[in-house]
Design a protein around this motif. Structure first.
Motif, PDB file in Angstrom:
ATOM      1  N   ARG A  18      12.623 -17.609 -21.881  1.00 40.51           N
ATOM      2  CA  ARG A  18      13.640 -16.577 -21.657  1.00 40.51           C
ATOM      3  C   ARG A  18      13.752 -15.559 -22.785  1.00 40.51           C
ATOM      4  N   ASP A  20      13.286 -11.864 -24.148  1.00 40.46           N
ATOM      5  CA  ASP A  20      13.379 -10.576 -23.455  1.00 40.46           C
ATOM      6  C   ASP A  20      12.143  -9.749 -23.778  1.00 40.46           C
ATOM      7  N   VAL A  22      10.081  -6.748 -23.323  1.00 42.11           N
ATOM      8  CA  VAL A  22      10.401  -5.420 -22.785  1.00 42.11           C
ATOM      9  C   VAL A  22       9.171  -4.650 -22.309  1.00 42.11           C
TER      10      VAL A  22
END
Length: 302
Positions: A18, A20, A22
Motif C-alpha cells: 500500500r 502510494d 504516483v
C-alpha cells in the motif's frame, strides 16, 4: 523507475504494501521474438494493470523526463534495474532523494549483471543492497544489505529470482525507515570496489582448460542467458547443466571420454573431467544428455 523482472518484483511489493506509487518510469517497448512485435517491460505490465501512469522517455536529458517527473511531485524515487543513468536534475526532484536496489553486497560488483558474475566467479555468498543514488554508478551510501549463500549448482536465473524477493523485502524496510527518520547511511569503501560488465554471447563457449568447478560455475552463471556452449563431435551445443565426475583421464581438455546414461563426460584441466547432464541442439528443445544419446552418437576417446 525500473524495467526487467527483477524490478517488477519490487514494484509489485510496493503496491501490495500500500505504498502510494504516483508514477512509473520504464524503458521504451522493445521488439521481441520472431515477429519482432513491440513488447512492454515487466514493470510496465504491472503498472498498467494497477492503473498507474507510465512514462517511457527515450532520452533522460532533453527536459521531457524532468517535466514528467516534476508533474508527479514524488516524495522519493525508487530505482531498480532501470537501465538508465539519472542526471542530477532528476535526482534532485524528490525531497527524500533516490534509492536503489542493487543485486550485490556493495561495493562488490558495481555495474551490470552482478548476480550472474557472483555465480560465474564461484562466490559462496552474495546478496542485495539498498543505497542512495548519486551521480556515479553504484557509489552512493549504503542503507541496508542482506546476504545469502549461493548454492553449488544454483543458476544465475534461480539466484536472480531469490534476490529479487530479498531486494523487495529490503526496499520496504528501507522506505519505512527513511519515512521514520531511522534509516542509516554508510559510505562505501571505494578502495574495495569491483566492477562488472554486461554478458554477451561471446562469453558462452566453455574453456575446457579450466578446472571442473570453474566450468560448472560458467554453465550455471550463463543460465538462462546467454547459455554456455561447447563443440562436441563437430557440432555446437548449448550446455544447460553439468555435474562433477570422479573419472580421470590423460586426454586433452575438451575430449569426450565417455557418453552414456550418466551424460557426456568431457576432459578438462589437470586430467579431471566434467559430466554434461543437460544440453540442447540449436533450434531444438533442451533435453537430458542421456536422452540425446538414445538417438545420436558422439565420438568417445576413453
Amino acid at each position: 523507475m525500473g524495467t526487467p523482472d527483477f524490478a517488477a518484483v519490487s514494484l509489485q511489493r510496493l503496491l501490495d504494501e500500500r505504498f502510494d506509487v504516483v508514477g512509473v518510469f520504464t524503458q521504451p517497448d522493445k521488439p521481441k521474438n520472431r515477429g519482432m512485435k513491440l513488447q512492454p517491460s515487466p514493470v510496465k505490465e504491472i503498472a498498467l494493470a494497477a492503473g498507474l501512469p507510465v512514462f517511457q522517455p527515450a532520452k533522460m536529458r532533453d527536459g521531457t523526463a524532468l517535466a514528467d517527473l516534476q508533474s508527479l511531485r514524488p516524495d522519493i524515487l525508487v530505482v531498480v534495474a532501470y537501465g538508465r543513468i539519472l542526471p542530477d536534475d532528476l535526482l534532485a526532484v524528490a525531497p527524500y532523494g533516490a534509492v536503489n536496489v542493487h543485486g550485490s553486497l556493495l561495493p562488490k560488483y558495481r555495474g551490470a549483471a552482478p548476480i550472474q558474475w557472483a555465480v560465474l566467479n564461484g562466490d559462496a555468498v552474495t546478496g542485495v543492497s539498498t543505497m542512495y543514488l548519486d551521480r556515479e554508478m553504484d557509489t552512493g551510501d549504503v542503507i541496508y544489505a542482506t546476504q545469502t549463500p549461493v548454492g553449488e549448482f544454483e543458476t544465475a536465473g534461480e539466484l536472480f529470482d531469490r534476490l529479487a524477493v530479498m531486494g523487495a523485502d529490503l526496499l520496504v524496510r528501507t522506505l519505512r525507515d527513511i519515512a521514520a527518520g531511522t534509516a542509516p547511511r554508510t559510505p562505501q569503501d571505494h578502495s574495495q570496489a569491483t566492477y562488472t560488465r554486461p554478458l554477451t554471447r561471446d562469453d558462452s563457449p566453455i574453456d575446457w582448460d579450466q578446472n571442473p568447478r570453474a566450468i560448472i560455475k560458467h554453465i550455471c552463471g550463463l543460465e538462462p542467458w546467454p547459455v554456455a556452449t561447447a563443440e562436441l563431435g563437430g557440432q555446437t551445443f548449448k550446455i544447460h547443466a553439468a555435474d562433477y565426475s570422479e573419472r580421470t583421464t590423460h586426454k586433452a581438455p575438451g575430449t569426450i571420454v565417455a557418453a552414456g546414461k550418466d551424460g557426456v563426460t568431457v576432459a578438462c584441466a589437470g586430467g579431471q573431467t566434467v559430466r554434461i547432464t543437460q544440453l540442447q541442439v540449436p533450434g531444438k528443445k533442451r533435453m537430458s544428455a542421456a536422452d540425446y544419446l538414445l538417438g545420436h552418437t558422439l565420438p568417445v576417446e576413453g
